[in-house]
Design an enzyme around this catalytic site. Structure first.
Site, PDB file in Angstrom:
ATOM      1  N   LYS A  24       0.682  -1.033  -0.034  1.00 55.25           N
ATOM      2  CA  LYS A  24      -0.072   0.118   0.059  1.00 55.25           C
ATOM      3  C   LYS A  24       0.911   1.264   0.070  1.00 55.25           C
ATOM      4  O   LYS A  24       0.649   2.278  -0.845  1.00 55.25           O
ATOM      5  CB  LYS A  24      -0.864  -0.115   1.280  1.00 55.25           C
ATOM      6  CG  LYS A  24      -1.934   1.002   1.431  1.00 55.25           C
ATOM      7  CD  LYS A  24      -3.031   0.798   2.453  1.00 55.25           C
ATOM      8  CE  LYS A  24      -2.682   0.977   3.552  1.00 55.25           C
ATOM      9  NZ  LYS A  24      -2.670   2.037   4.359  1.00 55.25           N
ATOM     10  N   SER A  25       1.858   1.212   0.889  1.00 52.91           N
ATOM     11  CA  SER A  25       2.774   2.467   0.914  1.00 52.91           C
ATOM     12  C   SER A  25       3.198   2.790  -0.403  1.00 52.91           C
ATOM     13  O   SER A  25       3.355   3.906  -0.692  1.00 52.91           O
ATOM     14  CB  SER A  25       3.722   2.185   2.039  1.00 52.91           C
ATOM     15  OG  SER A  25       3.196   2.077   3.344  1.00 52.91           O
ATOM     16  N   ARG A  29       3.249   6.047  -3.414  1.00 50.87           N
ATOM     17  CA  ARG A  29       4.019   6.989  -3.940  1.00 50.87           C
ATOM     18  C   ARG A  29       4.269   6.772  -5.351  1.00 50.87           C
ATOM     19  O   ARG A  29       4.645   7.716  -6.079  1.00 50.87           O
ATOM     20  CB  ARG A  29       5.540   6.551  -2.951  1.00 50.87           C
ATOM     21  CG  ARG A  29       5.354   6.991  -1.649  1.00 50.87           C
ATOM     22  CD  ARG A  29       6.101   6.136  -0.620  1.00 50.87           C
ATOM     23  NE  ARG A  29       6.483   6.682   0.534  1.00 50.87           N
ATOM     24  CZ  ARG A  29       5.356   6.112   1.623  1.00 50.87           C
ATOM     25  NH1 ARG A  29       4.358   5.577   1.411  1.00 50.87           N
ATOM     26  NH2 ARG A  29       5.801   6.803   2.950  1.00 50.87           N
ATOM     27  N   ARG A 124      -8.969  12.306  11.959  1.00 46.71           N
ATOM     28  CA  ARG A 124      -7.497  12.127  12.058  1.00 46.71           C
ATOM     29  C   ARG A 124      -6.818  13.584  12.003  1.00 46.71           C
ATOM     30  O   ARG A 124      -7.007  14.531  11.316  1.00 46.71           O
ATOM     31  CB  ARG A 124      -6.933  11.314  11.074  1.00 46.71           C
ATOM     32  CG  ARG A 124      -7.595   9.812  11.375  1.00 46.71           C
ATOM     33  CD  ARG A 124      -7.293   8.791  10.352  1.00 46.71           C
ATOM     34  NE  ARG A 124      -5.705   8.543  10.550  1.00 46.71           N
ATOM     35  CZ  ARG A 124      -5.017   7.729  10.100  1.00 46.71           C
ATOM     36  NH1 ARG A 124      -5.788   7.014   8.779  1.00 46.71           N
ATOM     37  NH2 ARG A 124      -3.786   7.304  10.153  1.00 46.71           N
ATOM     38  N   SER A 168       7.002   9.726  11.404  1.00 43.63           N
ATOM     39  CA  SER A 168       5.577   9.529  10.405  1.00 43.63           C
ATOM     40  C   SER A 168       6.464   9.580   9.101  1.00 43.63           C
ATOM     41  O   SER A 168       6.757  10.556   8.850  1.00 43.63           O
ATOM     42  CB  SER A 168       4.721  10.717  10.645  1.00 43.63           C
ATOM     43  OG  SER A 168       3.794  10.779   9.523  1.00 43.63           O
ATOM     44  N   ASP A 316       1.902  -0.664  12.207  1.00 38.87           N
ATOM     45  CA  ASP A 316       0.850  -1.415  11.648  1.00 38.87           C
ATOM     46  C   ASP A 316       0.511  -2.719  11.922  1.00 38.87           C
ATOM     47  O   ASP A 316      -0.759  -3.273  11.727  1.00 38.87           O
ATOM     48  CB  ASP A 316       1.022  -1.184  10.065  1.00 38.87           C
ATOM     49  CG  ASP A 316       0.724   0.383   9.457  1.00 38.87           C
ATOM     50  OD1 ASP A 316       0.165   1.213  10.284  1.00 38.87           O
ATOM     51  OD2 ASP A 316       1.028   0.510   8.571  1.00 38.87           O
ATOM     52  N   LYS A 343      -4.759   6.055  14.359  1.00 38.56           N
ATOM     53  CA  LYS A 343      -4.823   5.550  13.107  1.00 38.56           C
ATOM     54  C   LYS A 343      -6.143   5.369  12.714  1.00 38.56           C
ATOM     55  O   LYS A 343      -7.211   6.310  13.295  1.00 38.56           O
ATOM     56  CB  LYS A 343      -4.249   4.144  13.480  1.00 38.56           C
ATOM     57  CG  LYS A 343      -2.572   3.958  13.661  1.00 38.56           C
ATOM     58  CD  LYS A 343      -1.993   4.722  12.448  1.00 38.56           C
ATOM     59  CE  LYS A 343      -0.426   4.672  12.468  1.00 38.56           C
ATOM     60  NZ  LYS A 343       0.144   5.594  11.466  1.00 38.56           N
ATOM     61  N   ARG A 347      -6.398   2.099  17.738  1.00 36.83           N
ATOM     62  CA  ARG A 347      -6.145   0.819  17.853  1.00 36.83           C
ATOM     63  C   ARG A 347      -5.736   0.136  19.215  1.00 36.83           C
ATOM     64  O   ARG A 347      -5.800  -1.165  19.182  1.00 36.83           O
ATOM     65  CB  ARG A 347      -5.090   0.565  16.761  1.00 36.83           C
ATOM     66  CG  ARG A 347      -5.576   0.636  15.315  1.00 36.83           C
ATOM     67  CD  ARG A 347      -4.590   0.189  14.343  1.00 36.83           C
ATOM     68  NE  ARG A 347      -5.425   0.296  13.006  1.00 36.83           N
ATOM     69  CZ  ARG A 347      -4.782   0.545  11.807  1.00 36.83           C
ATOM     70  NH1 ARG A 347      -3.480   0.706  11.784  1.00 36.83           N
ATOM     71  NH2 ARG A 347      -5.366   0.382  10.823  1.00 36.83           N
TER      72      ARG A 347
HETATM   73  C1  S3P Z   1       2.507   4.971   6.078  1.00 33.28           C
HETATM   74  C2  S3P Z   1       3.005   5.077   7.376  1.00 33.28           C
HETATM   75  C3  S3P Z   1       2.472   4.961   8.749  1.00 33.28           C
HETATM   76  C4  S3P Z   1       1.732   3.846   8.421  1.00 33.28           C
HETATM   77  C5  S3P Z   1       0.698   4.044   7.317  1.00 33.28           C
HETATM   78  C6  S3P Z   1       1.339   4.123   5.870  1.00 33.28           C
HETATM   79  C7  S3P Z   1       2.914   5.269   4.698  1.00 33.28           C
HETATM   80  O1  S3P Z   1       1.748   6.028   9.077  1.00 33.28           O
HETATM   81  O2  S3P Z   1       0.862   3.524   9.721  1.00 33.28           O
HETATM   82  O3  S3P Z   1      -0.049   2.784   7.285  1.00 33.28           O
HETATM   83  O4  S3P Z   1       2.922   4.682   3.833  1.00 33.28           O
HETATM   84  O5  S3P Z   1       3.925   6.260   4.823  1.00 33.28           O
HETATM   85  P1  S3P Z   1       2.629   7.445   9.772  1.00 33.28           P
HETATM   86  O6  S3P Z   1       3.919   7.826   8.762  1.00 33.28           O
HETATM   87  O7  S3P Z   1       1.546   8.222  10.186  1.00 33.28           O
HETATM   88  O8  S3P Z   1       3.133   6.617  11.095  1.00 33.28           O
END
Ligand code: S3P
Length: 431
Positions: A24-25, A29, A124, A168, A316, A343, A347
């Site tokens: 997902k991350s 990007r 959030r 973060s 996560d 989150k 959580r």
């Molecule tokens: C993510 C960073 C994390 C993670 C999120 C995805 C990302 O959050 O919890 O599921 O893709 O950069 P934070 O950067 O707010 O910690």
């Protein structure tokens, strides 16, 4: 969204070989950077989750032509200055990554935009991205000063030297994405290391970016070039299957092509230190990211403590590790994880609520939890509270329960992993 209640039975062994959806991350990007590159990029194994489709739809609303064929996404990049004023609000759905990353680019555009989201996202915190963006010259308004919707009035940005106050990767990414539009060098300093997919992806697309001792320096106005990209399977999704296999006797499972970036793989170190039978095979590097196959077998788990930098690296995975902890020999203690409270749900609360529904004892702390080990899981009716990782964590708990369980709001899993229940069944787990 529908509110589906799903029944899950205690499980037989998980066996065979699975390929899980794209990370997902990394998907977010790649899509954003591909839209800002010159030329056509193809992203293979793009995340099937709703979150990453929120990003694609926002990019479409910004004038980017994107086509999808199965899991392959083709993005017609228009260069750094190619986004167009959107005719509608940009809907980020449930995705904190989408809203925070897109806002970095939108802050620098010669037009205004408005970012909205679902009920969870609307609660959030956005101050964490608004502060550095404002220091760069951005003009942003938020509900009550810090919550979505975000109204962004694009303006010329100046570079910044910014020390992250929270660990973060989303904030880091937002600042670096904004930094692409500022003349000169943008510097981000990370007291605690967070996932570095943005740095790797920027380098892959041709930006000038260096990292030394947690100080990241990006040169503004890069000319990004279109790329062929492969998204590895998501290790945070794999976590559910790793825990399932560790819990269910007789399990012997392969997970193929999983992203093993060292800033994400603290999960493997933690599981190994807790006694997991886990091997990494066929390691290779693709688009700067490490990818490998995981082989996991059932093993008794000792439990452990998650704190400090490790808490940030495992943020996560903590919901499903809490489930494992309750079944482990010595239990699990989590500290320094107050980010869990902001989150998709709080959580700490939603994990403990569901554990208690199974008769599992656990103590709450402001920044974590303590779950004694060796506990029995009694059949229960869980609630996802609309949170994908809570739905999946307790679907895994159900496999270890003494009778059939139900999960209210099971469909939340589709935010990151639409095929989750199907693949769990395929691995032989729903009797
Ligand atoms: C993510 C960073 C994390 C993670 C999120 C995805 C990302 O959050 O919890 O599921 O893709 O950069 P934070 O950067 O707010 O910690």
């Amino acid at each position: 969204m529908l509110n589906l209640s799903m029944r899950l039975n205690p499980s037989g062994p998980l066996t065979g070989s699975l390929t899980l959806p794209g990370d997902k991350s990394i998907s977010h990007r790649y899509a954003i950077l591909a839209s800002l590159a010159q030329g056509v990029s193809t992203i293979h194994n793009y995340s099937s989750g709703a979150d990453c489709h929120s990003t694609l739809n926002a990019l479409r609303a910004l004038g980017i032509v994107i086509t999808e064929q199965g899991l392959n996404v083709t993005v017609n990049g228009q260069g750094l200055d190619g986004w167009q004023a959107p005719a509608t609000d940009l809907d980020c759905g449930n995705s904190g990554s989408a809203i925070r990353m897109l806002s970095g680019v939108l802050a620098a555009q010669p037009f205004s935009s408005r970012l909205i989201g679902d009920e969870s996202l609307t609660g959030r915190p956005m101050g964490r991205v608004m502060d550095p963006l404002r220091q760069m010259g951005a003009v942003i308004e938020a509900r009550d000063g810090r919550f979505p919707p975000l109204a962004i009035h694009g303006s010329a940005l100046r570079p910044i030297d910014y020390t992250l106050p929270v660990a973060s990767a989303q904030v880091k990414t937002c600042v670096l994405f904004a930094g692409m539009f500022a003349e000169g060098e943008t510097v981000v300093r990370e007291p605690v290391r967070s996932r570095d997919h943005t740095e790797i992806a920027l380098r892959e697309f041709g930006a000038q970016i260096t990292t030394a001792k947690r100080v990241i320096t990006l040169t503004g106005r890069p000319s990004l070039e279109a790329r062929q990209l492969l998204v590895p399977a998501d290790l945070s999704s794999a976590a559910f299957f790793l825990v399932a296999a560790l819990l269910v006797p007789g399990s012997d499972l392969y997970l193929r092509g999983v992203g093993l970036n060292p800033t994400r793989s603290a999960l493997l170190d933690f599981l190994l230190s807790a006694g997991a039978s886990l091997e990494v095979v066929n390691l290779e590097q693709i688009n700067g990211e490490l990818i490998g196959d995981l082989h996991v077998r059932h093993a008794p788990i000792r439990g452990g403590v998650i704190e400090g930098e490790v808490a940030a690296a495992l943020i996560d995975e903590i919901p499903v590790l809490a489930v494992l902890g309750a079944a482990s020999e010595h239990g699990l203690t989590v500290r320094d994880a107050k980010e869990l409270r902001v989150k998709e749900t709080d959580r700490i609360q939603t994990v403990l609520d569901n554990l208690r529904r199974m008769g599992v004892h656990a103590d709450e702390a402001p920044d974590g939890m303590h779950i004694p080990g060796g506990q029995k899981f009694h059949a229960a009716k869980f609630d996802s509270f609309g949170d994908h990782r809570i739905a999946m964590a307790f679907a895994i708990a159900a496999l270890h329960a003494d009778g059939p369980c139900e999960i209210e709001g099971a469909e939340a899993a589709s935010v990151s992993f639409p095929s989750f229940y199907e693949l769990l069944a395929q691995a032989g787990s729903t009797a």
